[in-house]
Design an enzyme around this catalytic site. Structure first.
Site, PDB file in Angstrom:
ATOM      1  N   GLN A 151       0.932  -1.149  -0.042  1.00 26.13           N
ATOM      2  CA  GLN A 151       0.133   0.006   0.068  1.00 26.13           C
ATOM      3  C   GLN A 151       0.919   1.255  -0.075  1.00 26.13           C
ATOM      4  O   GLN A 151       1.436   1.432   0.968  1.00 26.13           O
ATOM      5  CB  GLN A 151      -0.979  -0.043   1.212  1.00 26.13           C
ATOM      6  CG  GLN A 151      -1.731  -1.300   1.276  1.00 26.13           C
ATOM      7  CD  GLN A 151      -3.060  -1.292  -0.012  1.00 26.13           C
ATOM      8  OE1 GLN A 151      -3.808  -0.502   0.248  1.00 26.13           O
ATOM      9  NE2 GLN A 151      -2.740  -2.308  -0.617  1.00 26.13           N
ATOM     10  N   GLY A 181     -11.450   2.979   4.927  1.00 26.78           N
ATOM     11  CA  GLY A 181     -10.563   1.980   3.889  1.00 26.78           C
ATOM     12  C   GLY A 181      -9.995   2.749   3.096  1.00 26.78           C
ATOM     13  O   GLY A 181      -9.929   3.909   2.843  1.00 26.78           O
ATOM     14  N   HIS A 182      -8.910   2.002   2.334  1.00 25.42           N
ATOM     15  CA  HIS A 182      -7.937   2.752   1.586  1.00 25.42           C
ATOM     16  C   HIS A 182      -8.630   3.349   0.304  1.00 25.42           C
ATOM     17  O   HIS A 182      -9.517   3.172  -0.312  1.00 25.42           O
ATOM     18  CB  HIS A 182      -6.782   1.888   1.024  1.00 25.42           C
ATOM     19  CG  HIS A 182      -7.199   0.697   0.384  1.00 25.42           C
ATOM     20  ND1 HIS A 182      -6.273  -0.352  -0.081  1.00 25.42           N
ATOM     21  CD2 HIS A 182      -8.421   0.220  -0.051  1.00 25.42           C
ATOM     22  CE1 HIS A 182      -6.951  -1.216  -0.770  1.00 25.42           C
ATOM     23  NE2 HIS A 182      -8.250  -1.168  -0.708  1.00 25.42           N
ATOM     24  N   ASN A 183      -8.024   4.535  -0.087  1.00 23.22           N
ATOM     25  CA  ASN A 183      -8.364   5.416  -0.895  1.00 23.22           C
ATOM     26  C   ASN A 183      -9.816   6.135  -0.760  1.00 23.22           C
ATOM     27  O   ASN A 183     -10.385   6.688  -1.782  1.00 23.22           O
ATOM     28  CB  ASN A 183      -8.352   4.741  -2.323  1.00 23.22           C
ATOM     29  CG  ASN A 183      -7.117   4.122  -2.672  1.00 23.22           C
ATOM     30  OD1 ASN A 183      -6.191   4.784  -2.470  1.00 23.22           O
ATOM     31  ND2 ASN A 183      -7.027   2.717  -2.756  1.00 23.22           N
ATOM     32  N   SER A 224     -12.115   2.945  -1.244  1.00 17.82           N
ATOM     33  CA  SER A 224     -12.481   4.034  -2.437  1.00 17.82           C
ATOM     34  C   SER A 224     -13.850   4.487  -2.496  1.00 17.82           C
ATOM     35  O   SER A 224     -14.454   4.592  -3.530  1.00 17.82           O
ATOM     36  CB  SER A 224     -12.259   3.190  -3.736  1.00 17.82           C
ATOM     37  OG  SER A 224     -10.886   2.610  -3.752  1.00 17.82           O
TER      38      SER A 224
END
Lengths: 348, 348, 348
Positions: C203, C244-246, C264
């Site tokens: 990541q 969460g990521h993004n 996302s």
């Protein structure tokens, strides 16, 4: 954008060699970082999994791409051809972004019990604590402020990020990654009702975690009441997951964030548990089961497949008008049955 | 199996004496650990709560068992006869597995403010911090890396596992157990909307926790906005529970993992809140209420009983076909009413 | 009641001057603390937002009150008249309860990397760790045991409570508050399926947090996989939230406790996400959307408004009888259609 700084990179032919895949085109091109097709620039390598993004593939400024065999000739860019382009991309990304290197030895502020057995190559960070008779294998990294309890064993190459807690007696396999705030081995929620007061039941089992497991930030895994709580090899747990005492999570199962498993749940191998899914106690989930996010599982599942139990949200007024009718469904079913009977009677 | 190592154990007659229950058979048999009927071996004591497991009872290799009065003669094994065998088992387990003993005094790496009043028998672990004017009672254990804020008072015999945080001004009663990662007294989520921007409202209440409370790993209990957030005596909170500001949890109530209570919720005494249950703000729950796991409570409950609001998950395709109809329920009810009216009209 | 101790207080006319609002009545009255109408006593200031609580307003023992213009003459008490009394109350509360002052400099037990740039006015607490090339702006407070990774930048006036973890490379704006147990920048949950085994995808994005953001206890915000995870200015996140990521959270959006956002997700500005709401991956939420607590969002929302997807809990037996019918809804719809067709046929 604060993307991780890229290193010196790899020649494409060198990547192909290391990953045992074919390369096509200029093998001397150097790639330094992974990127998406759209954002890639010189020095970047991107990927496609199939032919759906050919237009983007044609426009990308990447120096190289990863394609499946069917797309071998869909681009003139230097490329790796891999049966599983996404997995190949993951491996390339890992080569280009190796984990941080930590100096071996214990930081002067770490408190390591004299009876602990710490491999010479292991690293113990500032303010970390390693308890009596604990064992840290080769290349283990225990980062700042992490607490490793007495008699804990941690296999080679495992990494515990800052402020992890592992309670006494737990076992972690090799190459396990534990993120900050995770708590492994706290007491399970076991108590006996004694005339309205709760008597705590000592939790004398432990937690046993296999190899190649990843555990997310603030995830909690309780120790067993009598037997152990077990996380098998290759299982991946996201953040803020709660695993109750005596659960067993099968190998290579992935659990997304905020999921919760009550006590004594057995999840099979190769399952996928969606975010915020909740599984009641003493339930068995077969191998290969997928559970949709937000779903409550209150009965065992003995067949692989996808299981769901959530409703799509709607504008509030519309939702409440309809949702209120759920409370009268049984009555509605009775009314329909009456209508059917009376209509049938008239039909004769 | 990494079950906790057993100590020297107790003679059965000694256990009977200490727990004030009857023993039958050889009182000299020594038991060293608790176990389930099926896994028990020599030196272990198991239990049954009723007559349903007589076959297993007949086969167990346990050295002794705990039985209810009705099963007094269902076995020839040395036995304890207890009105509540599970509670008796919990007490036996506690005797056989006493909590770890910690050396009194502060570890050299602990930072204890000179104005803190720490009982001579209390233990403060490595890298723990105890703030100004804090009070730690007799036999309190503050483990590695735990942060006890200024003016916090902790009653005798309480134990804070590694990496707990107690914000300034909070109060914990006697014999409280707090597991790693728990955060007590962070600011409640209070703010005023000022033309689209949020203005933080200082949270000037505190958290007051009674005696014999247990708080699970990564559970968070916010301080009150004006008055205090209160957890009454004997309440048991599992892991990853969120308690909003100004909640009051009644005595001897148990809350399972991942449950969330918004602000100003009042839960009665002797309630049982299931895992991942969510309670909206400003709700009152009567004494003796049980809420099923995963249930959302958006209105007050003034009668004891069991309350539920979750749907059993189904195979995905079957679920979605049916779930989509919920969005048309009101229309369906109207159609049934029309049918009834027209049928009634024809019937005349 | 362990309400925060009040300071010397302010004269009412001084408060009016500082907050640029009108005062009516004795401007010399001194207020030392905020309180509710019902619990207020001498030295306290309370507020009303409208005319609904005139009876309580008439009985209050507060020394002063905050009222809206329409209630200017509803009391004889010394008063502030503010267009938004609740926001005014928040500002008064902040003046009366200033944040704790921390001595500048690093505690002797802190481990600050020599390459870190720490403003002279910043405070680094006991056992805190500040990594290589990290930057702490003016008046930043890093409390006990908090871990600030390498290359992290923290803007002026931000405060990290005890035992926060910020992973390497993340950026926090000015006046950000992070509560204990929060973890910022752990790896997102990204991996590729390689024939049943998961390969971790590094990541390499980061987390970028704007100004005036507050992050609750044990909330986790994952770093981006390629691009960054972004929390815009003025967003407020309660406890135990998973981002969460993004993801990108729009400015001035508030998210209540236990909510979870998969990867996302893009949430607009000025949204309000209820407690325990769950948002699936790759979803866009428009500006000005309110999501009810406990609701699962599995599709994008492009219009402002309130969205809901939860059922009110019912007594268990009643609930299960009705809930079971949801599994037969499609069949019920078919039966109603048949009835309609046959009735229509007879009508002719």
């Amino acid at each position: 954008m604060s993307r991780a700084q890229a290193g010196p990179g790899f020649r494409l032919d060198e990547l192909a060699r290391q990953l045992a895949v074919e390369h096509v085109g200029d093998g001397g091109v150097v790639v330094r970082q992974v990127a998406s097709l759209g954002s890639a620039g010189p020095g970047d390598i991107a990927f496609v999994v199939d032919g759906k993004r050919r237009a983007e593939l044609g426009r990308t400024a990447a120096s190289a791409v990863i394609v499946p065999p069917a797309e071998r000739d869909a681009t003139a860019l230097p490329r790796l051809v891999a049966a599983n382009p996404y997995a190949c991309y993951a491996r390339v990304a890992a080569l280009l972004n190796p984990p941080e290197v930590f100096a071996p030895g214990a930081h002067p502020t770490a408190v390591v019990h004299p009876s602990a057995r710490v491999a010479a190559s292991a690293s113990v960070g500032p303010h970390a604590v390693v308890g009596a008779d604990a064992e840290l294998g080769e290349d283990v990294v225990v980062m700042a402020g992490t607490s490793v309890g007495a008699r804990v064993r941690i296999g080679a190459g495992s990494r515990l990020h800052p402020r992890v807690v592992v309670y006494p007696g737990c076992t972690l396999g090799a190459r396990v990654v534990v993120h900050s705030g995770a708590v492994i081995g706290a007491d399970g929620f076991g108590m006996a009702d004694d005339g309205g007061r709760w008597i705590k039941i000592p939790q004398i089992g432990s937690v046993v975690i296999g190899d190649d497991v990843e555990i997310g930030a603030c995830t909690t895994i309780d120790r067993g009441s009598l037997d152990d709580t077990v996380i098998e090899d290759g299982a991946k747990l996201d953040n803020q997951i709660q695993i109750g005492h005596n659960c067993r999570i099968g190998a290579h199962t992935a659990i997304a964030g905020c999921a919760g498993l009550a006590g004594s749940v057995r999840v099979g191998r190769h399952c996928r548990i969606g975010g915020a899914a909740m599984i009641s106690g003493h339930i068995d989930i077969a191998d290969g089961v997928t559970i949709s996010g937000g779903t409550v599982i209150s009965g065992s599942i003995d067949q692989p497949g996808v299981y769901t139990g959530v409703f799509p949200a709607r504008p509030h007024r519309e939702w409440t008008r309809n949702a209120a009718q759920v409370g009268h469904l049984r009555e509605l079913v009775r009314r329909v049955r009456d209508l059917e009977h009376r209509q049938a009677g008239k039909g004769e």
